[in-house]
Each structure stands twice: as C-alpha cells, then as structure tokens.
Design a protein around this motif. Structure first.
Motif, PDB file in Angstrom:
ATOM      1  N   SER A 152       0.853  -1.188   0.000  1.00  0.00           N
ATOM      2  CA  SER A 152       0.000   0.000   0.000  1.00  0.00           C
ATOM      3  C   SER A 152       0.886   1.233   0.000  1.00  0.00           C
ATOM      4  O   SER A 152       2.029   1.201   0.467  1.00  0.00           O
ATOM      5  N   ASN A 189      -2.142  -2.164  -2.944  1.00  0.00           N
ATOM      6  CA  ASN A 189      -2.858  -3.372  -2.563  1.00  0.00           C
ATOM      7  C   ASN A 189      -3.600  -3.182  -1.248  1.00  0.00           C
ATOM      8  O   ASN A 189      -2.973  -3.025  -0.199  1.00  0.00           O
ATOM      9  N   LEU A 209      -4.957  -5.277   0.467  1.00  0.00           N
ATOM     10  CA  LEU A 209      -4.731  -6.424   1.351  1.00  0.00           C
ATOM     11  C   LEU A 209      -3.250  -6.561   1.694  1.00  0.00           C
ATOM     12  O   LEU A 209      -2.755  -7.649   1.975  1.00  0.00           O
ATOM     13  N   SER A 210      -2.562  -5.455   1.644  1.00  0.00           N
ATOM     14  CA  SER A 210      -1.122  -5.499   1.899  1.00  0.00           C
ATOM     15  C   SER A 210      -0.800  -5.914   3.319  1.00  0.00           C
ATOM     16  O   SER A 210       0.277  -6.427   3.603  1.00  0.00           O
ATOM     17  N   GLY A 211      -1.734  -5.657   4.210  1.00  0.00           N
ATOM     18  CA  GLY A 211      -1.477  -5.984   5.608  1.00  0.00           C
ATOM     19  C   GLY A 211      -0.568  -4.990   6.300  1.00  0.00           C
ATOM     20  O   GLY A 211      -0.200  -5.170   7.462  1.00  0.00           O
ATOM     21  N   GLN A 212      -0.197  -3.958   5.586  1.00  0.00           N
ATOM     22  CA  GLN A 212       0.695  -2.976   6.199  1.00  0.00           C
ATOM     23  C   GLN A 212      -0.064  -2.114   7.216  1.00  0.00           C
ATOM     24  O   GLN A 212      -1.295  -2.062   7.227  1.00  0.00           O
ATOM     25  N   GLN A 229      -4.359  -0.959  10.167  1.00  0.00           N
ATOM     26  CA  GLN A 229      -3.916  -1.957   9.200  1.00  0.00           C
ATOM     27  C   GLN A 229      -4.718  -1.863   7.902  1.00  0.00           C
ATOM     28  O   GLN A 229      -5.947  -1.750   7.920  1.00  0.00           O
ATOM     29  N   TYR A 281      -5.943  -3.866   5.440  1.00  0.00           N
ATOM     30  CA  TYR A 281      -6.245  -5.249   5.119  1.00  0.00           C
ATOM     31  C   TYR A 281      -7.749  -5.335   4.862  1.00  0.00           C
ATOM     32  O   TYR A 281      -8.541  -5.783   5.687  1.00  0.00           O
ATOM     33  N   HIS A 282      -8.096  -4.848   3.698  1.00  0.00           N
ATOM     34  CA  HIS A 282      -9.506  -4.748   3.332  1.00  0.00           C
ATOM     35  C   HIS A 282      -9.656  -5.189   1.881  1.00  0.00           C
ATOM     36  O   HIS A 282      -8.690  -5.295   1.139  1.00  0.00           O
ATOM     37  N   ALA A 313     -10.925   0.241   3.093  1.00  0.00           N
ATOM     38  CA  ALA A 313      -9.876   0.608   4.060  1.00  0.00           C
ATOM     39  C   ALA A 313     -10.065   2.046   4.535  1.00  0.00           C
ATOM     40  O   ALA A 313      -9.987   2.342   5.740  1.00  0.00           O
ATOM     41  N   ASN A 338       4.935  -4.136   9.855  1.00  0.00           N
ATOM     42  CA  ASN A 338       4.143  -4.807  10.877  1.00  0.00           C
ATOM     43  C   ASN A 338       3.908  -3.784  11.979  1.00  0.00           C
ATOM     44  O   ASN A 338       4.182  -2.602  11.782  1.00  0.00           O
TER      45      ASN A 338
END
Lengths: 1265, 143
Positions: A86, A549, A551-554, A576, A578-579, A585, A642
């Motif tokens: 992202s 992205n 869904l990068s999870g960042q 986060q 993550y959508h 998001a 993270n």
C-alpha cells in the motif's frame, strides 16, 4: 527650442549608491528599491517569497534563526513501493483560515478635554482609552500628567524669569515616559526628509522647536506680534515662547501686557488652553467663545457664536477647525513639505499664528504634530495591548496617502506590508513623511468583527483616583451618554471617491451645546466603524489518497499535530490496510478519524487518477472540525511492515528536507533543565513529514541516540547544526562548542549516562554528530539468526567510529576455551557477545613463526573501519615463541561463537552501519609493526579469509566457505544444548567451525585497506565546518580528544580518506594551511577541484586536484575576504558567492570577481555604498541563491524585530548588477526564518518560516476587507 | 505554543509592494549651462495580467524631482490605475504634462515611487520631456 526627451530605458546596471549622483553611468541608478532589473530594458517589481505547499506546513516551538534546515536527495524513502504494498499521496489541499480582516482607516482629527475653570482641577492625569463599541482595545494611557506646581492651568504667574519658566516646563509635563514626542518635529519651518519616526516619538516629550540652550535669547525669527483687534488693551504684544523652554507643549506664547512690559508676561501652551489665558487674550472676534462652541456661519462673519466661553473653561487637546477655510486662506491639506502656509489666530490649540520676518506662518503644522504624536502613541498602545480576550485585540499602523487625494480608497491601497506588531519604534514604522497619515486598525485575527470606534477620557488626581463628579469626573466616555463635546456626533466620516470630501459643513455645524462643565470629545475622520471582514471559513484539509494493494497488511500511523492554538494533537497508530478495497480501508480509517477530538473527515471518494489501476485508489479528506487558523494542523503518515517495523523503499528519487527546531519542553537535569532539539524530516516521495526522529522523551535518563536526534539546548544557548550528506546518509553536527561544553559539564555534574555508550568524558554525549540513512540488515547471518526490531529501513546513530565493543556481556571477547561445546561456554541470558578463540593447529603449517598479536576492528558498510583498538590480550598466539617449534608446522586456528542480539533486542554491535568484524595481526618478527589482515567476520557473507579469492559471483569451486549457521547445526550443542537454545551462531563450512591458516597471510595491511595508519590517535573529531570534495570529507575548526581533555584548533582542517566520509584519521590527515593565525574557520565549501576555506578575515583556496591529501596546496589567499557566518556564502551556477561587511565576491574556480567594483572601458568604480553595506551585513545575515531566476539574495537578518530587518540586496547573475528589496522576507515581529536551501530541479531558493499562530499577525494579516 | 512553520520559495512575480523606488542620476540633461523647463513625463509600462483572488492588479506611481542635491524631493506628477477584471497584459504609454512647467532649472534628478503596486507591473521606458532655453557647448571636466 523644441521639446526633447531624456529617456531612461535601461535599468540593467542596477544600483550605484557609492558614486556621486552626477557621475553614475547610463543604466545605473542611485536608488532601486523593490525593482527587478534582470530583464534588460524592463524595470519590474521585485519578487518575494511565497508559501509553497509542496512541503507541508509543520509545527515547531521555535526556529533556530538562520539555522536548522537542509535539503538533500536520497535514493531511499519512507513509503513502501513494492507492487504488493500500500502507499499514499497526501496533499494539504486547504490551509485553515482564510477570511479577511475587519478594519477601519481613520484619523483622530480632534481630541479635546474641557474643564470648568471653577472645577479647580489642578494636578493629576488625563488618560485616554480607545474602544470598539464597549470593548477596550487599549489600556488607559496618560496623555497629560501634572503633579506639581504649577498645574494644568499653567498659571505661572508673573516675572517670567528663566528659572521660573524652566520650572513650568519641568512640572507640567513631568513623566517623560508618559508623554510622547519626536525630535524630528523640531524644525517647524521645513519638515526634514527624515520622517517623523516613531522611535523618537514613543516616550518622549516634544521639544520646543526653537529651544535654545542660550536662555537669554529669543529665536531670531520671533519678531512678536501686535494685534489691534484684541479687545483687551492690556495686551500689547505676543511673542512666541521662550526659546529656553524645551517642552513643546508649553511652547506657546509669551504675552506682554500693557501694565509693565516684561514683568507681567504669561507663558501659554498651545496644547493647553486655559481660561487665564483668555482672560487676557480674547478672541480675534472680540468673542471669548471656544470655537467648537460655535456654528460656523459665513453670514455671521465666520465667528464662533456658541455659548461656551473660554473665560470660564479650560481646554486641552488638539482641535481641527476648518471653519477658517475660505476666510483666512485655504485650509486644505497642503503639500507635505509646506504645511505651514495658513495663518490662523490663537483660537485653537495648535493653530496659533507664528510670526516671522518673512510674514505670518501658521502653526497649522503644530496641529499635525500633535495629531501625529498622539496617533503614534495610540498605535503603540493598540499594538501592545494585552488585556481583554485575544479575539478583542487589535493591531494598528500608519497608512500613507498614496495619491494626494483624500479618498479613503487611496489609503486603503497603500500599505500591503504592515509594520511590526509592537509598534516598538522601528524606523520604518511610520513609513511616510506626512503628518496627516491615517491609522489602519485591524483585529489580530481575521474574521467578521464590527463595532464603532469610541473613546474614553478620564481624569485622575495624583493619587490615581478618578475625580468625583463634583470635582471633575472629566471622563467623557464615548460609549455612554455621559459628556460629549460634540454631543452625539463624536465622529464624522468622509465619502470614498469624492476627493477632499470632509463633511465640512457637518463639522462646522456641530453645535456643542451639551458640553457640561467638563468633558471631552473625539472627532474621527474616515471610518467611524469597523468595516466588517469575512469570517475564517477555510477548514484545514489534507487529502489522503490510498493506493496499492488493499490487502497489503501494512500498518499506517497517522500523526496529527495541531499547529493552531485551539486544536489538539492526535494519533492513530497501527491502522492496518487489510480490506477488500482501498475504499473499504479508507471507510474504516474514516471511522477512526471521526472519533478523534477536533478532527473529522469527508466521504470516501474514488481517485480518478488511479481508477484504472489494479487496485483503484480512493481518497479521504481529513479535516479539522472547525474552520479557522486556530484549527490548523499538520498530518504526517508513516508506514510499517508490521506493528513495529517501519517501511521503506529503495531505488527511488526522494527529495528530503531536514529540519531542526528548538522545543520549549524542559527536561529536568538535576536542579536545572535542558530543552530537546526537535528533528523532523519531510519526504517528498512520501508526501509527509517523518516525525519519529523527534526527541519526545520525558526523562533525560531515557536518552537514546540510536532512536532520534539526541540533542539539547541549555542556558538559552542556541544550537548551531551543520548538515552534510553523501551516499544517502545525512550527517548532523553540532558546531556550537560552547553548548557542547556546557552540556558536558552538566551531564558530568549530574552523572547523566548515555543510553548507548558514554562519551570520552564518561557521561552522555553532548549533542553528538549523528547520521541518518537507509540500511538493510535483514540479510545478516542468513537464516541462522534474525534480529528483532527494524531490519530494513532508516536508522539513526552516532557518527563517531569509535570501537566500543569490548565487554563481558556485550561485544567482543576471547573465548576462554577452544571447546565451544564446553559447559558454560554458551552465550546466555541478556548477554550479546562474539566469542572468538584462537589456538594452534599442530600440522600442515608452512611459515608460522614467533608469535602474533591479534586485533579487531569494526567494519562499516562504506568500507571504512575503526582503528584496531581491540586487542585480544588473552589470546594464546601472543605468547612468546608460540609458533616456534622443531617441526615448525603449526597453524593458526580460530573459531567463533556469536549471539548477535539478546532477547531485549539489544545488538552486540548496535551500529547499523557495522557489517562485520575484521581481524588483524602483527608479527613478532616484524616488530609487530604491520597490521596484517587475517579475515573478516562478515555479517552477510560469513568469514572472508585473508589471502583467498573474495568474489560475490558464483562461489562454486572456491575453497571451503565458512558461513553463519546455528550452534545446533554446527553441532556445538551436542554436549551442551544451551548454545543453540540461546540462538548462538557460529561459522561453519559444513564440516568444521575451525578456520585454519597454514600460512601467515600478508597480502593486505590495515593501511592498504583503509588508506591511513592504524597508529592514529582517533578517527573522530568534532568540527564546525565541513564540505565534501573529491570523495573526501573536509572538516575544519575542530576539537579533538587527547585522552584526558579536548584540544581545540579553530584553524585546523582534517580530511577523510576517499569514500570514508565519517573517518578523520588524526593526526595523520591534518591539513594546516596557515597555522595559528588567530583566525577561525567559519565554513568550507568546494567548487570543482578547489576547496574554499573561509575564515573571518581571509579566504583560502585549496587546490585538491591531485587527489592525494599530502599534495593539496594553497592556491590563493584573499585577505579581508573572509565571512562571519556560515550563512554568508552560497553555491551558484557561476561559482561560489560570498559576502562580508566589506563587499561581495564570486569565485568560478579560476577567477575571483569583486561584485562591488564595476570596470568600465577606462575606469572602474565601486557601485554599492560601503557604509550602507557595512550597516546592512551582520552575523545574522543570510545569503542564498535562486537558481531559477539566477538571483543571489542577501537578507539583512534572520529574525525580525522590525520590518527593515527583512530587507535584502539582490545580485542578478544575468545582468551582473545589484538591486534592493524592502521588507521582502518579513515574517512578523520576533519571528525567524531558517537558512536558505535550493529545491527541485529548478533550484528554487527555499526556507522555512515561522508564522504567527492563530492568524492575525500584522506580517500576515490576510486579505483586508 | 507551537508555531506554524511554512515552507517558502522565492518567486520573482511579486504580489505587491509599497516600496518601489527608482532614483536616477543627477543630470544636466545634456546641457550644463542651459536653463531648461521640465514639461512632463512619458512612461511606457506594462500592466500585468495577474490578478489574485483577493485583489486586482493596481499601481500608483509618484514622480518626484529635485533640482539641487541638497534639497528634498518634491512631487512632480502622480499616476495610478486600477485595472480590475483585466486578465490581459497590456502595454500602455502615458504622457502626462505638468500643469505648470518646471522652469529655469539647470540640473534635475528624478525619483519614481511606486507607493502601491499590486501584482504584475513593469516599466519599459521613462522619459522626461523638457525644453532647453539655449544651448551652449561647454567642455566638461568631471567625466
């Protein structure tokens, strides 16, 4: 003769202020203010700095004036850039505030107090206070003060002796701090070209213009006057005041009567008009009525015909009465240089006639002096008012009539650059030469504000008690219906666009019938009410476009910093991404933002620019929940991979701006405090300020220079940071040695320890030189070990390359036994160690003889190393004759057990620049004189053995490699599992962890690798000046630790090895040019193969073209061409420019050019007046270059107490001439700017500037209504 | 309380000034011993096209003069113009004669003051219209 035209079509030669105005050449100008002449044939308005939102606004308590700003370009950035990540753009699309100021442009035409002669008001104070409606906007301030004898009535009695006269003056206008005046008013006959400067006006008494210390004489021009029209035949003559009365207000008349000339004379003030005076001197009309007690009526012979008699009324103040117009002459405002053309007679204070040999002069000008003086004081009071609520405070300034007409519009357009807020006496505060300038009054905050201008005048006795009504409650409040001299018409205006549009008839018909026994009134010209401005309806808004992205999870951190006074800081941590979509998001983020106090957000909207992307972007407008400047905020975003580790990207082009500011936060240190310096960085690529390197600790004991800039100020000593960068690493150096010394003393006194490792003095480092850069340590030790914490990204740390890794729980030690499997050998607990063991191989050796001493250095990622200061003193190979034996077939073996960091995340080698440990040895048979490379424990690649091929290409076919592996994999844990359990690692070639040398490796020495001797004292010096040239860092004006104290060499330079820009081998790499000449190095810079060393009084040009430090030589010395401050030079297209108080020069690598000397065909001349320049340049001046316009800009000051401090000289490289800018950089009183930098591909000159918080500073008032 | 810190860049297009000032050399207008009369001024200027959202372009010029370096400057002529709703750059030539010529002068120095200028504005040429009473050639030794 026919008409001719003297044509002035060339402007490009700029200013020539030095030569005689008769002798300057074509195209030159005696004066060029705010004129840009860089385009031949055109004179245009000079440029000015403007707010550029490409770098977002940021908050800071205080800019270090002329300091703390640095621009550089990095290949790395703070925002992720991989296809799966992202990312964002953040734009400050609306600056909070807007609106316009309410304002009124007015002047006080008349201000009068009247007292009944019966009131017996003798001593006390008359105080004035200005109001908007019922809200005070000044304190009460004393206008007239008398606390002695005689009193207000000026009944000086008879005699008129000199001493008596002086007594009069002294007592009536006693407190000089409570009156006002201007020595510039001294000359009544010609107003000097100097204007009525406020600096001379505040707190001073006007002097009698004819004051002469020779107390025995009159002014030569004082011829006296006799007037047969005076009804009182006792008066035979009137003489302008004694020349020995220095007080202007008593500068009135000396009156002789018929009785005994010279013995019954009176001294009368033009300001004070008392009934005694009129008892003797009645009016020209044989009418004792005060003129404001009149209806001006031509049918009545223009005679005051009111009822208020001067026989029973005392009057003070100034009064403009245009009733004389047309009768005694044109009372119209005359040209500014001759306001004394109108004869009037002594009816009105300030309008006394003034006789001279040349005819009758009017003291009409004296009236203007009164007005000007009073209004000056009034402006001062308005600007310094601190009472009431902040929203009720105003600023005021003089505004000049721009056209000579009297349209309000003419004033309105006049002053786009307001003066300093305090009205504190700057010489440019009252910009014009006119006494009849008006006042612009405007609130300190923009927005709608309305109200009527009112005043209150109060009489206090000498005990500061207001007089009772019976005794003379002389206060006339314009805000109540108390007493108005002009009844309800205490103000009158005039109409825009009608030229001289006084409502004369209205004024003249004011019938002051309601004047009671005492009272006052104010007559206003211009706006009598505030013209209402527009509200601050701009809401601070930052547009966040989320891309990439979803869904990068960042994780995303949002740091809201309120820069307005009414909005708080806020923080959203670890949001986060993550959508399913970026829209989802942002919708989730919106919910979090809307929950913050003071903040809100708009709707989530598709971003049209990325609608076709794989992951379409969406944006969210993040706003303050209230409009206005007090609700402004800055927003910074930082990404994390993270919840702990920050993201970064490599291989991008990121323009970054470093900013160090002074915090107001205090940190206790013993019984005193220090203040942290705040370091922030703006990343253009990340479109955000990076705030995580700002020091936020609340206890000095929590300091950590590996986390933030660990700098402080102390004792109000300002930091003086110096930046330089190279190789994507930014270096930040404290050059204020005085501050460092004081901090060192403080830390020693209170035993403050450094969070990383103590300084050479044994305590916390005082403002250490620190570096910031991108590092990737994620590949250290392969798969055998993983650090916790940040592995890849930006790190900050201590620049000094000092070996600090010899320890028992942290660092490098000798293993006590060769059996790494032995019980108790594992590195456990919170120890983080590298254990190395050296021992003998018994066979296969070729040439090992004698003994060796083994040393270690830390290896840095730029190829440099520390000095070999770690000696393995318990290492067996150092024992005498260790390798000597009969067969002499011995070998050297070494093995290592290593725990790179402990469970707390503390690293054994905690400098992210360190990528290995190299071993050197010296041989007894060489007298241990050469440090031979034995090999390197490379954290990335394992052990790189000396004298073997070291390639990063395919390693297949090379001799066995030792790579990092776990203790378990190396079977070290066979008999003792503790090692592997504690994440111990070792070097292992698949079969053994013994690294064996059959031959003595003597291929590369320490000098070969590093370029300098290992026997230097240190690689670390502190310095005040630095530059990079020829891939070397040059530093100058140094201090160096000698083992027990610091030695200071203010004229010494040290040069780094090539490509090792943080290593300063000392004393080997000293470059002394002229030793100990008493002058200190101020700055260093380079141009081509030259290094310029600026001292205060001399400039050296050093030729470094050989590339060999020992062969560098001084090519030129230029005496008296030094600089006072590192801000006094800049790099331009054409070379290095610098300036001192003697002149300015540019050096293009071959030739030095004097920019003050213009050479003609047959002569040369200086073009800038040397005295002007010398008074302009100071240590606080700043020099910069705008590459886009090719203009060199020299600003007078970096912090502003007056607008004149923001003047600048500009030198155009295009036409090679000077011009001058007036107030162009003004940022508001007491506000400061940083030093200059250049930004973007255009190289535009840029800097950071303090702005008045909450809006409304006169420097930046916004649009006027 | 924290302050707003703004990033600023130099821009050579000004928004305003009240300090525009140009002072020429002190000249005998080419004839040191000839009396001259100043009749007026001619100015060719460029009215800028840049209007900000808060104010229209505007200029107000005041021409001052003196005939003796020891004197103060006196006002000769003022010119001003507000050109609202104009988004076109305009070149304008203005010729303005004095109500009464300035007579019997030998030397002359001109000062142009832009006491209120907003947005783009530039001067291309300035000319002083004068008339010589007589023309005598003299050798100048001060050049």
């Amino acid at each position: 003769m026919s008409k001719e035209v003297w044509k002035l079509g060339k402007f490009d030669k700029g200013i020539n202020s030095h030569s005689d105005p008769k002798d300057i050449k074509e195209g030159e100008w005696v004066e060029l203010d705010d004129v840009n002449v860089s385009k031949v044939g055109v004179a245009k308005v000079i440029g000015q700095p403007r707010i550029d939102t490409s770098v977002h606004q940021v908050s800071a308590d205080k800019i270090i004036p002329g300091n703390g700003f640095y621009r550089f370009t990095s290949d790395n950035s703070f925002m992720p850039a991989s296809p799966t990540s992202s990312y964002h753009t953040l734009t400050n699309i609306v600056d909070g505030g807007g609106g316009s100021l309410s304002e009124a442009i007015f002047s006080i035409e008349s201000l009068v107090w009247a007292f009944p002669s019966s009131s017996n008001i003798q001593n006390g104070y008359l105080k004035f206070q200005l109001f908007i409606d019922t809200t005070a906007i000044t304190d009460q301030f004393t206008v007239i003060h008398s606390d002695g004898t005689p009193n207000f009535s000026t009944s000086v009695g008879s005699g008129g002796s000199v001493s008596e006269n002086n007594t009069v003056q002294t007592n009536i206008y006693k407190g000089t701090s409570e009156s006002f005046g201007s020595s510039d008013f001294d000359d009544l006959y010609s107003i000097p070209s100097g204007r009525p400067k406020n600096s001379a006006m505040i707190g001073r008494i006007l002097r009698n213009s004819w004051y002469n210390s020779d107390t025995s004489s009159f002014h030569p021009g004082a011829a006296g006057i006799q007037n047969n029209n005076w009804s009182d035949n006792n008066i035979i003559d009137a003489q302008p005041a004694w020349s020995n009365i220095p007080d202007w207000y008593t500068n009135g008349w000396q009156i002789w009567t018929n009785n005994v000339q010279g013995s019954e004379d009176y001294y009368r003030s033009d300001f004070f008009w008392d009934n005694d005076w009129f008892d003797e001197l009645t009016s020209h009309y044989n009418n004792p009525n005060l003129i404001f007690s009149a209806i001006f009526d031509s049918s009545d012979n223009n005679e005051p015909n009111g009822t208020l008699s001067m026989r029973n009324t005392d009057m003070m103040g100034f009064y403009k009465w245009d009733g004389y117009k047309g009768f005694y002459g044109d009372m119209q405002v005359p040209p500014e240089y001759s306001p004394f053309v109108v004869p009037t007679y002594p009816y009105v204070p300030g309008f006394s006639p003034w006789p001279s040999n040349n005819g009758i002069f009017s003291l009409y000008g004296e009236y203007y002096k009164m007005v000007c003086a009073f209004q000056s004081q009034l402006i001062y009071e308005i600007n310094n008012y601190s009472g009431g609520s902040a929203s009720d405070r105003f600023y005021a300034q003089f505004v000049e009539n721009t056209t000579g007409d009297s349209n309000l519009f003419d004033y309105d357009e006049a002053v786009p650059s307001p003066p300093s807020a305090s009205g504190d006496g700057s010489d440019d505060w009252h910009v014009s030469a006119e006494f009849y300038d008006m006042i612009r009054l405007f609130p300190r905050t923009v927005g709608a504000k309305s109200g009527k201008i009112n005043c209150k005048m109060t009489y206090y006795n000498t005990s500061d008690a207001s007089i009772s009504s019976n005794g003379g409650e002389a206060g006339s409040t314009g805000i109540s219906a108390a007493v108005h001299l002009l009844d309800d018409k205490d103000a009158y205006g005039f109409i825009d666009g009608e030229g001289d549009s006084y409502e004369e008839n209205n004024l003249e018909t004011f019938n002051v019938t309601s004047l009671g026994p005492y009272g006052g009134a104010m007559v206003i010209r211009g706006n009598t009410d505030l013209e209402v401005g527009d509200a601050e309806d701009n809401v601070e808004t930052h547009r966040l476009v989320l891309k990439g992205n979803p869904l990068s999870g960042q994780f995303l951190d949002l740091d809201f910093q309120g820069t307005g006074s009414a909005i708080s800081n806020a923080y959203i941590e670890n949001f986060q991404i993550y959508h399913s979509t970026n829209q989802a998001a942002l919708t989730a983020l919106k919910s979090d933002i809307d929950a913050l106090s003071g903040y809100t957000s708009g709707s989530v909207t598709a971003d049209s620019n990325t609608s076709g992307d794989t992951y379409p972007g969406y944006y969210l407008d993040i706003k303050a929940d209230t409009a206005g400047r007090n609700y402004q905020f800055s927003l910074s975003l930082q990404w994390k991979t993270n919840a702990i580790n920050y993201s970064a990207s490599i291989g991008v082009d990121d323009e970054q701006f470093a900013f160090i500011s002074q915090s107001n936060t205090t940190l206790p240190v013993g019984n005193t405090t220090v203040k942290p310096l705040i370091f922030k960085l703006f990343s253009t690529y990340s479109s955000s300020w990076i705030t995580r390197y700002a020091n936020t600790i609340s206890s000095i004991n929590n300091n950590d220079m590996n986390e933030y800039l660990n700098w402080y100020s102390y004792n109000n000593i300002e930091s003086d940071p110096l930046f330089y960068d190279e190789g994507n690493v930014l270096r930040i150096c404290e050059t204020n040695f005085s501050l460092k010394q004081q901090l060192e003393s403080l830390f020693e006194t209170h035993d403050i320890n450094d969070g990383q490792y103590n300084s050479l003095l044994g305590n916390m480092w005082s403002n250490p030189t620190q570096w910031l850069g991108y590092k990737d340590i994620s590949n250290h030790f392969g798969d055998s070990f993983n650090y916790t914490g940040n592995l890849k990204g930006f790190f900050i740390g201590h620049q000094a390359k000092i070996w600090n890794y010899t320890g028992t729980t942290k660092g490098l030690v000798v293993a006590s036994t060769d059996n790494l499997r032995a019980t108790g050998h594992a590195i456990t607990g919170n120890d983080t160690l590298m254990k190395v063991h050296f021992h003998q191989g018994s066979s296969g050796g070729i040439d090992w003889t004698g003994s060796i001493k083994i040393y270690a250095v830390a290896c840095y990622d730029d190829g440099s190393e520390t000095l070999p200061t770690h000696y393995f003193d318990s290492s067996p190979p150092s024992a005498s004759g260790y390798f000597d034996s009969d067969d002499n077939a011995k070998t050297l073996k070494l093995r290592v057990l290593f725990k790179p960091s402990n469970s707390l995340g503390q690293k054994c080698f905690d400098d992210a620049r360190i990528n290995g440990i190299r071993l050197y040895y010296t041989h007894s048979e060489e007298n241990n004189s050469t440090f031979w490379n034995l090999g390197k424990f490379d954290f990335n690649r394992g052990f790189i053995k000396a004298s073997v091929v070291d390639t990063t290409d395919s390693t297949a076919g090379l001799e066995s490699k030792y790579e990092w592996t776990t203790a378990g994999d190396a079977s070290i844990g066979d008999s003792n599992t503790t090692a592997s359990d504690n994440n111990n690692i070792t070097l292992w070639n698949g079969s053994t962890y013994d690294i064996e040398y059959t031959q003595m490796p003597k291929t590369k020495s320490y000098e070969d690798i590093n370029g300098f001797s290992p026997l230097n004292n240190t690689l670390h010096v502190d310095f005040k000046a630095a530059c990079i040239a020829g891939r070397r860092a040059f530093v100058g004006n140094i201090r160096v630790w000698n083992g027990y104290s610091y030695e200071y060499y203010n004229d010494r330079m040290v040069v780094s090895p090539v490509n090792a820009l943080d290593s300063f081998p000392y004393p080997a790499n000293i470059l002394d040019l002229d030793i100990s000449d008493g002058d200190e190095i101020i700055a260093l810079t380079s141009y081509g193969d030259k290094v310029l060393q600026f001292k205060k009084r001399i400039c050296y040009i050093l030729n470094i073209s050989t590339g060999i430090a020992a062969e560098f030589f001084i090519e030129e010395r230029h005496k008296w061409k030094g600089i006072e401050n590192k801000n006094h030079f800049c790099v331009t297209d054409n070379g290095i420019f610098w300036a001192n108080d003697r002149g300015a020069w540019i050096y293009n690598g071959e030739e030095l050019k004097d920019l003050f000397i213009r050479k003609g065909d047959d002569s040369s001349q200086q073009i800038i007046n040397r005295d002007d320049w010398a008074s302009f340049i100071s240590k606080d001046s700043i020099v910069g270059y705008d590459a886009y316009t090719r203009e060199i800009i020299v600003i007078k000051k970096n912090k502003y107490s007056t607008t004149g401090d923001a003047d600048c000289y500009i030198y155009s490289l295009i036409v090679e001439s000077w011009t001058k800018g007036v107030k162009r950089f003004y940022a508001g009183v007491n506000n400061a700017i940083t030093n200059f930098q250049n930004t973007g591909s255009l190289g535009k000159l840029c800097y950071l500037s303090e702005e008045a918080n909450g809006g409304g500073g006169p420097d930046n008032p916004g649009p006027i209504h | 309380m924290a302050k707003e810190i703004k990033f600023k860049t130099w821009n050579d297009i000004a928004t305003s000034t009240s300090n525009f000032k140009m002072t020429t050399k002190y000249t005998d207008l080419g004839a040191a011993d000839a009396k001259k009369s100043i009749l007026g001024i001619i100015i060719n200027l460029n009215k800028g096209s840049t209007n900000t959202n808060t104010s229209n372009a505007f200029f107000s010029l005041r021409f001052k003069y003196r005939t003796n370096l020891d004197e103060n400057f006196g006002t000769l002529i003022t010119i001003n113009n507000s050109y609202q709703n104009t988004n076109q750059t305009q070149n304008v030539e203005i010729v303005k004669y004095l109500p009464k010529p300035l007579k019997n002068i030998y030397n002359f120095q001109l000062k142009i003051e832009g006491i209120a200028i907003k947005n783009d504005f530039s001067i291309n040429d300035v000319g002083i219209i004068f008339r010589k009473y007589r023309d005598t050639r003299i050798a100048s030794l001060n050049e």
